[in-house]
Design a protein around this motif. Sequence first.
Motif, PDB file in Angstrom:
ATOM      1  N   THR A  58       0.728  -1.434   0.022  1.00 53.20           N
ATOM      2  CA  THR A  58       0.287   0.216  -0.601  1.00 53.20           C
ATOM      3  C   THR A  58       0.799   1.262   0.021  1.00 53.20           C
ATOM      4  OG1 THR A  58      -0.485   0.189   2.568  1.00 53.20           O
ATOM      5  CG2 THR A  58      -1.974  -1.428   0.957  1.00 53.20           C
ATOM      6  N   GLY A  59      -0.071   2.494  -0.409  1.00 53.31           N
ATOM      7  CA  GLY A  59       1.105   4.511  -0.556  1.00 53.31           C
ATOM      8  C   GLY A  59       1.643   4.220   0.514  1.00 53.31           C
ATOM      9  N   ASN A  60       2.638   4.348   0.611  1.00 50.70           N
ATOM     10  CA  ASN A  60       3.434   5.104   1.892  1.00 50.70           C
ATOM     11  C   ASN A  60       3.838   4.063   3.521  1.00 50.70           C
ATOM     12  OD1 ASN A  60       3.941   7.925   0.996  1.00 50.70           O
ATOM     13  ND2 ASN A  60       1.834   8.240   1.145  1.00 50.70           N
ATOM     14  N   SER A  61       3.818   2.661   2.432  1.00 56.02           N
ATOM     15  CA  SER A  61       4.592   1.785   4.276  1.00 56.02           C
ATOM     16  C   SER A  61       4.880   0.729   3.015  1.00 56.02           C
ATOM     17  CB  SER A  61       2.783   0.601   3.831  1.00 56.02           C
ATOM     18  OG  SER A  61       2.437  -0.105   2.316  1.00 56.02           O
ATOM     19  N   SER A  62       5.583   0.213   4.018  1.00 55.48           N
ATOM     20  CA  SER A  62       6.500  -0.956   3.356  1.00 55.48           C
ATOM     21  C   SER A  62       6.182  -2.235   3.501  1.00 55.48           C
ATOM     22  CB  SER A  62       8.058  -0.768   4.497  1.00 55.48           C
ATOM     23  OG  SER A  62       8.368   0.191   4.423  1.00 55.48           O
ATOM     24  N   ARG A  63       6.932  -3.347   3.081  1.00 60.54           N
ATOM     25  CA  ARG A  63       6.177  -4.720   3.214  1.00 60.54           C
ATOM     26  C   ARG A  63       8.065  -6.122   2.792  1.00 60.54           C
ATOM     27  NH1 ARG A  63       0.822  -8.137   0.413  1.00 60.54           N
ATOM     28  NH2 ARG A  63       1.669 -10.612   1.761  1.00 60.54           N
ATOM     29  N   SER A  64       7.483  -6.837   3.180  1.00 61.29           N
ATOM     30  CA  SER A  64       8.484  -8.155   3.223  1.00 61.29           C
ATOM     31  C   SER A  64       8.375  -8.979   2.676  1.00 61.29           C
ATOM     32  CB  SER A  64       9.335  -8.364   4.173  1.00 61.29           C
ATOM     33  OG  SER A  64      10.190  -6.411   4.931  1.00 61.29           O
ATOM     34  N   PHE A  65       8.629  -9.834   1.819  1.00 62.28           N
ATOM     35  CA  PHE A  65       8.612 -11.364   1.257  1.00 62.28           C
ATOM     36  C   PHE A  65       9.617 -12.001   1.439  1.00 62.28           C
ATOM     37  CE2 PHE A  65       6.291  -7.816  -1.108  1.00 62.28           C
ATOM     38  CZ  PHE A  65       5.020  -8.186  -1.385  1.00 62.28           C
ATOM     39  N   VAL A  66       9.456 -13.174   0.689  1.00 61.74           N
ATOM     40  CA  VAL A  66      10.585 -14.246   0.462  1.00 61.74           C
ATOM     41  C   VAL A  66      10.183 -14.681  -0.401  1.00 61.74           C
ATOM     42  CG1 VAL A  66      11.696 -16.333   1.719  1.00 61.74           C
ATOM     43  CG2 VAL A  66      10.714 -14.687   2.774  1.00 61.74           C
ATOM     44  N   ILE A  67      11.139 -15.074  -1.327  1.00 57.46           N
ATOM     45  CA  ILE A  67      11.397 -15.256  -2.630  1.00 57.46           C
ATOM     46  C   ILE A  67      11.808 -17.035  -2.387  1.00 57.46           C
ATOM     47  CG2 ILE A  67      10.911 -13.432  -4.195  1.00 57.46           C
ATOM     48  CD1 ILE A  67      13.373 -13.456  -5.121  1.00 57.46           C
ATOM     49  N   ASP A  68      12.211 -17.504  -3.744  1.00 54.56           N
ATOM     50  CA  ASP A  68      12.851 -19.352  -3.897  1.00 54.56           C
ATOM     51  C   ASP A  68      14.287 -18.551  -3.962  1.00 54.56           C
ATOM     52  OD1 ASP A  68      13.455 -21.444  -5.744  1.00 54.56           O
ATOM     53  OD2 ASP A  68      12.487 -21.875  -3.337  1.00 54.56           O
ATOM     54  N   ARG A  69      15.717 -19.269  -3.118  1.00 56.16           N
ATOM     55  CA  ARG A  69      16.546 -19.422  -3.691  1.00 56.16           C
ATOM     56  C   ARG A  69      17.406 -19.061  -5.189  1.00 56.16           C
ATOM     57  NH1 ARG A  69      19.513 -22.768   1.033  1.00 56.16           N
ATOM     58  NH2 ARG A  69      21.005 -22.447  -0.643  1.00 56.16           N
ATOM     59  N   SER A  70      16.322 -20.314  -6.021  1.00 57.46           N
ATOM     60  CA  SER A  70      16.705 -20.362  -7.088  1.00 57.46           C
ATOM     61  C   SER A  70      17.042 -19.186  -7.797  1.00 57.46           C
ATOM     62  CB  SER A  70      15.917 -21.683  -7.610  1.00 57.46           C
ATOM     63  OG  SER A  70      14.612 -21.054  -7.862  1.00 57.46           O
ATOM     64  N   PHE A  71      15.853 -18.147  -7.920  1.00 55.59           N
ATOM     65  CA  PHE A  71      16.010 -16.856  -8.306  1.00 55.59           C
ATOM     66  C   PHE A  71      17.649 -15.854  -7.813  1.00 55.59           C
ATOM     67  CE2 PHE A  71      11.198 -17.631  -8.607  1.00 55.59           C
ATOM     68  CZ  PHE A  71      10.369 -16.657  -8.568  1.00 55.59           C
ATOM     69  N   GLY A  72      17.851 -16.522  -7.409  1.00 51.16           N
ATOM     70  CA  GLY A  72      18.806 -15.531  -7.213  1.00 51.16           C
ATOM     71  C   GLY A  72      19.919 -15.849  -8.164  1.00 51.16           C
TER      72      GLY A  72
END
Length: 128
Positions: free
Chosen positions: A68-82
């Motif tokens: 959402t606007g003016n906020s933060s959020r954290s996610f996790v993606i699979d290590r294979s993306f790296g």
Amino acid sequence: MRGKQILIGLFSVGALCSTATACARSNELGGDSAPENGIGVTVKNNNFLDMDVYAIADGFPSRLGTVTGNSSRSFVIDRSFGTQDLRIVATPIGGNGRAGTGAVLASAGRTIVFTIGSTLSNSTVSVR
């Protein structure tokens, strides 16, 4: 008798809902620590518009979620993306344009910090 049937029905619905919730898998990261087996993605949205956020690896997008606007959020993606051509892209809901990181190299245990600027072209990225 009818009260018992209603109570049993409500209990069954409640049990079903809690089972579905327990089985649901969220890619949301809890806390500020980097994940051990995945790559953390923290999105800081300094724009007033809500943003849909995608991880794009080798040209294939995977939607992470909405920030959402003016906020933060954290996610996790699979290590294979790296090990792939990884980019994080945010598109405004109800607006035009997009903000992107460009190619990012990150490995498991690291966190990509993507800051969406109030003007989309002023967005930045870092890996920590």
